[in-house]
Design a protein around this motif. Structure first.
Motif, PDB file in Angstrom:
ATOM      1  N   TYR A   1       0.846  -1.182   0.000  1.00  0.00           N
ATOM      2  CA  TYR A   1       0.000   0.000   0.000  1.00  0.00           C
ATOM      3  C   TYR A   1       0.891   1.245   0.000  1.00  0.00           C
TER       4      TYR A   1
ATOM      5  N   GLY B   1      -6.086   7.917   3.385  1.00  0.00           N
ATOM      6  CA  GLY B   1      -6.040   6.503   3.723  1.00  0.00           C
ATOM      7  C   GLY B   1      -5.068   5.764   2.812  1.00  0.00           C
ATOM      8  N   LEU B   2      -4.914   4.480   3.054  1.00  0.00           N
ATOM      9  CA  LEU B   2      -3.978   3.680   2.267  1.00  0.00           C
ATOM     10  C   LEU B   2      -4.609   3.265   0.938  1.00  0.00           C
TER      11      LEU B   2
ATOM     12  N   PHE C   1       0.477  -5.391   9.361  1.00  0.00           N
ATOM     13  CA  PHE C   1       1.235  -4.379   8.638  1.00  0.00           C
ATOM     14  C   PHE C   1       2.627  -4.180   9.229  1.00  0.00           C
TER      15      PHE C   1
ATOM     16  N   HIS D   1     -15.058  -4.232   9.094  1.00  0.00           N
ATOM     17  CA  HIS D   1     -13.758  -4.325   9.754  1.00  0.00           C
ATOM     18  C   HIS D   1     -13.345  -2.960  10.288  1.00  0.00           C
TER      19      HIS D   1
ATOM     20  N   TYR E   1      -9.794  -0.979  11.644  1.00  0.00           N
ATOM     21  CA  TYR E   1      -8.362  -0.912  11.864  1.00  0.00           C
ATOM     22  C   TYR E   1      -8.064   0.445  12.490  1.00  0.00           C
TER      23      TYR E   1
ATOM     24  N   GLN F   1      -4.636   3.288  13.188  1.00  0.00           N
ATOM     25  CA  GLN F   1      -3.260   3.612  12.840  1.00  0.00           C
ATOM     26  C   GLN F   1      -2.731   4.629  13.829  1.00  0.00           C
TER      27      GLN F   1
ATOM     28  N   PRO G   1      -1.154   0.390   9.994  1.00  0.00           N
ATOM     29  CA  PRO G   1      -2.468   0.074  10.585  1.00  0.00           C
ATOM     30  C   PRO G   1      -2.429  -1.202  11.402  1.00  0.00           C
TER      31      PRO G   1
ATOM     32  N   TYR H   1     -10.158   3.436  11.120  1.00  0.00           N
ATOM     33  CA  TYR H   1     -10.736   3.193   9.800  1.00  0.00           C
ATOM     34  C   TYR H   1     -11.830   2.130   9.892  1.00  0.00           C
TER      35      TYR H   1
ATOM     36  N   ARG I   1     -15.490  -5.291   3.911  1.00  0.00           N
ATOM     37  CA  ARG I   1     -14.694  -6.300   3.231  1.00  0.00           C
ATOM     38  C   ARG I   1     -15.628  -7.353   2.660  1.00  0.00           C
TER      39      ARG I   1
ATOM     40  N   LYS J   1      -8.889  -7.850  -0.101  1.00  0.00           N
ATOM     41  CA  LYS J   1      -8.451  -6.465  -0.243  1.00  0.00           C
ATOM     42  C   LYS J   1      -9.164  -5.570   0.751  1.00  0.00           C
ATOM     43  N   LEU J   2      -8.429  -4.603   1.292  1.00  0.00           N
ATOM     44  CA  LEU J   2      -8.998  -3.587   2.173  1.00  0.00           C
ATOM     45  C   LEU J   2      -9.049  -2.267   1.410  1.00  0.00           C
TER      46      LEU J   2
ATOM     47  N   PHE K   1      -9.376   1.502   2.110  1.00  0.00           N
ATOM     48  CA  PHE K   1      -9.329   2.472   3.202  1.00  0.00           C
ATOM     49  C   PHE K   1      -9.957   3.795   2.778  1.00  0.00           C
ATOM     50  N   GLY K   2     -10.730   4.409   3.684  1.00  0.00           N
ATOM     51  CA  GLY K   2     -11.158   5.790   3.534  1.00  0.00           C
ATOM     52  C   GLY K   2     -10.167   6.671   4.281  1.00  0.00           C
ATOM     53  N   THR K   3     -10.626   7.864   4.708  1.00  0.00           N
ATOM     54  CA  THR K   3      -9.742   8.775   5.435  1.00  0.00           C
ATOM     55  C   THR K   3      -9.861   8.609   6.941  1.00  0.00           C
TER      56      THR K   3
END
Lengths: 116, 112
Positions: free
Chosen positions: A35, A42-43, A107, B34, B36, B38, B44, B87, B91, B99-100, B102-104
């Protein structure tokens, strides 16, 4: 266990240079991912691999290449570095048992890359 | 990919409960929810996930609305170490690439 290890932690490149970001995991995970994360965002998924010898593109693959010759390692290569590739790069891995796997991704701590 | 909507930021005091909301009105029947988080300068970290029923683990609780169009991550007693970006991710349960998207996320600040 070390988990997911990324090297280097920081790097500054000049435009047009190439480099390889290393990622290794010691959890015997079959899935691995790369990523990138731009500031305040975000990622975004670059590439992923579901097993040795198998790779596929994610959302933002342009300018990058990957290979997966072993279960443990998943290097990411930048061939011609561009300023737009300045970002923090994260590698992740997970163990997938099937279509309803939903196993968490683990990660690394990231590589901070600046292209000047 | 289904999308989620989260507040940009939230604040809490230490040792108080925190409820982090997430809207996912276009969720499909096979999408898992899901979470996560960070922490600063780290990758994350998985927190929790669920499908329909509420879920608890050592880190948090996940409350899922009956219609599944929203969910709430609950931190029962916030600590300074819980300051992070959280986040909420949908999924697909039928897609094998795990695959994930991600938003902000929501930036949680915790004050002593």
């Amino acid at each position: 266990n070390a988990g997911v290890t990324q090297t280097p932690k920081f790097r500054i490149l000049k435009i047009g240079q190439s480099m390889t970001l290393q990622c290794t995991q010691d959890m015997n995970h079959n899935y691995m991912y790369w990523y990138r994360q731009d500031p305040g965002m975000g990622l975004k998924l670059i590439y992923y691999s579901v097993g040795a010898g198998i790779t596929d593109k994610g959302e933002v693959p342009n300018g990058y290449n990957v290979s997966r010759s072993t279960t443990e390692d998943f290097p990411l290569r930048l061939e011609l570095a561009a300023p737009s590739q300045t970002s923090v790069y994260f590698c992740a891995s997970s163990y997938s048992k099937g279509i309803y796997s939903n196993q968490p991704q683990h990660f690394g701590d990231g590589t901070r890359l600046s292209i000047l | 990919d289904a999308k989620t909507t989260q507040p940009n930021s939230m604040e809490s005091n230490e040792e108080e409960p925190v409820h982090l909301p997430c809207n996912h009105s276009t969720i499909s029947g096979t999408d898992y929810i899901h979470w996560y988080r960070q922490l600063p300068s780290q990758g994350p970290e998985y927190v929790i996930h669920g499908l329909t029923s509420n879920v608890n683990n050592r880190m948090a609780s996940l409350a899922i609305a009956e219609d599944r169009k929203s969910s709430t991550l609950i931190l029962h007693r916030a600590t300074l170490r819980d300051a992070a970006v959280y986040y909420c991710i949908l999924r697909e349960g039928t897609y094998n690439t795990d695959k994930l998207i991600f938003g902000t996320g929501t930036r949680l600040q915790v004050f002593p």
